[in-house]
Design a protein around this motif. Sequence first.
Motif, PDB file in Angstrom:
ATOM      1  N   UNK A 379       0.828  -1.201   0.000  1.00  0.00           N
ATOM      2  CA  UNK A 379       0.000   0.000   0.000  1.00  0.00           C
ATOM      3  C   UNK A 379       0.864   1.254   0.000  1.00  0.00           C
ATOM      4  N   UNK A 380       1.919   1.250   0.818  1.00  0.00           N
ATOM      5  CA  UNK A 380       2.832   2.393   0.884  1.00  0.00           C
ATOM      6  C   UNK A 380       3.532   2.591  -0.459  1.00  0.00           C
ATOM      7  N   UNK A 381       4.000   1.499  -1.055  1.00  0.00           N
ATOM      8  CA  UNK A 381       4.668   1.591  -2.355  1.00  0.00           C
ATOM      9  C   UNK A 381       3.715   2.091  -3.436  1.00  0.00           C
ATOM     10  N   UNK A 382       2.493   1.551  -3.459  1.00  0.00           N
ATOM     11  CA  UNK A 382       1.516   1.982  -4.453  1.00  0.00           C
ATOM     12  C   UNK A 382       1.233   3.482  -4.323  1.00  0.00           C
ATOM     13  N   UNK A 383       1.024   3.947  -3.086  1.00  0.00           N
ATOM     14  CA  UNK A 383       0.633   5.333  -2.865  1.00  0.00           C
ATOM     15  C   UNK A 383       1.716   6.296  -3.342  1.00  0.00           C
ATOM     16  N   UNK A 384       2.972   6.047  -2.987  1.00  0.00           N
ATOM     17  CA  UNK A 384       4.019   7.009  -3.322  1.00  0.00           C
ATOM     18  C   UNK A 384       4.524   6.842  -4.747  1.00  0.00           C
TER      19      UNK A 384
END
Length: 577
Positions: A379-384
């Motif tokens: 989720x963190x990778x997708x968002x940034x």
Amino acid sequence: MNTLERLLSRPVAKPYRSSSLSTPHEKPHLDENGHLDFSPSDIENPKNWSPLRRWYITLVTVLLVVNATLASSSPSGTLTGISTAFDVSLEACGLVITLFLLGYCFGPLVWAPLSEFYGRRWVFYASFLSYIAFNFLCAFAPTFAALLVGRFLCGTFASAPLSNAPGVLADIWGPVERGNAMAVFAVMTFVGPALGPVISGFLELKEDWRWNFYVLLWFGGATAVLMFTIPETLAPVVLVNKARRIRAMRMPGFEEVKAPVEATDRTLGGIFKVALTRPWKILFDTISFMVAVYLSVVYMLLYMLFTIYPIVFQQKRGWNSGVGQLPLIGTIIGACLGGALIFFNSKRDQRKLDAGHRGRAEDRLPVAMVGGVLFPVSMFCFAWMANFNSIHWIVPTVAGGFLATSILLIFVAYLNYLTDTYLMFAASAVAANTIARSAAGAAAPLFTQYMFEALGVGGGGSLIAGVGVLLAPVPFIFYKYGEPIRIKSKFAPTDERKPEPTESSSRDEEARKECAGSEGGVSSVGSYHHEHTYINEGVGFDHVARPDDERDKDAGQLDGMDVAGPRFEKDLEKGEP
């Protein structure tokens, strides 16, 4: 009713010929109570049907589920068109998804008891045809209010396949083969919501928003034709039909033979009383509550994605409504990867079982551990990665695929854990979980746009990832302390309170040992042995809950999934928890 059933049975893909059924020269098989039962090789036993027939029934049942999941998310690709047509805000248009998911909250509480009382076929017929009828209301809605009413009713009736399809798979598959069937079911429940916005996005480019519902009607109509070829699969109902046929044949000595269900005094009201009260009691049990919180967050994210992806690929990158939904295909690939990992894990569990490992419910949790760690990371990778247009679109798409993998692993692991924890109360536990996560998913379209406008894609995604980090320790904690927690729970039977051995329990132990060698796999429902003994599937769990347990007076009834013996039906009618 009998005439209608004979009429509907003609196009049904029967697993047997009438000439193959019992003749007056063959004695019916009776159980120890003198009630009609299946013989070991009985062709009418759904578990004895050919693999090809059972796979056909599985695929048609899964198609019914795909109709429901596809319809749940498909309007998200046409919200702009709906907003323009009815002159309402985009936020108000999110109600077409919210109200559909709210139907998921109420529907299972009705359809599961009805399917237990009347059988799977009749519930499928009534609910799915009603779903199609109310899709007509959506497609030709003259006002926005009419569209919202149609969507809520569609969700309520479409929830029947979602709640009853696992029961059908439990009816026809034994513990050895059910893993593969349940894996297909789990993956397809993810594919439907992901495909919906892709289809409707392209339709909005060339046609108006109503074409989305036209497609749902065509798909539903084609599926309805196949639905009428599904035979009845619920064993107690099959036995009732068989007993009626034998009585009509006037077989000497069997003129008054009855199926086990016919010998009970169960009532539909008694079944509903338990179905409407027990899930709320189990919801606040420690394990059930924490799993509900976790899956509610994950399910909320799943339906947030249908707003997040248009923000990332349409609003930020300027793609059109069709192409902007194509990255959702990455989530489908991710879900399939998760299904493959479940198959691999099943094989590993089988090797451990063959080596003499005696499993426990917490053995389901390593899959959730992997998914729980992967969830906030992806989720963190997708968002940034999605926050910056300079990064190639394939990067956030791949991250979204791994996010889907984590969601599937978490869902499968926790639903299996609920089943293995609550045993004969598993259907109530899963029903409570379904209500909680559907309510969370229903709220997602109402605030996602505001949240990401205020925090940005990176900030909004980081907030979700942060919640995932807080929840990630839950499977690790349950893996270590889950068994003591289960011992203290009045709804989670364990080895701590076993009844004294009896002749019946000896038979049950033998049946359990036969199942202990079965292959583990994806299983969202348990199995109910026809001698009324709950046999826990998966990786050879070594406890068998007996209905005689003082804590579990009506333990013989697998909520909404199967039928118990006469004594426990009396408890069921009283509504005892």
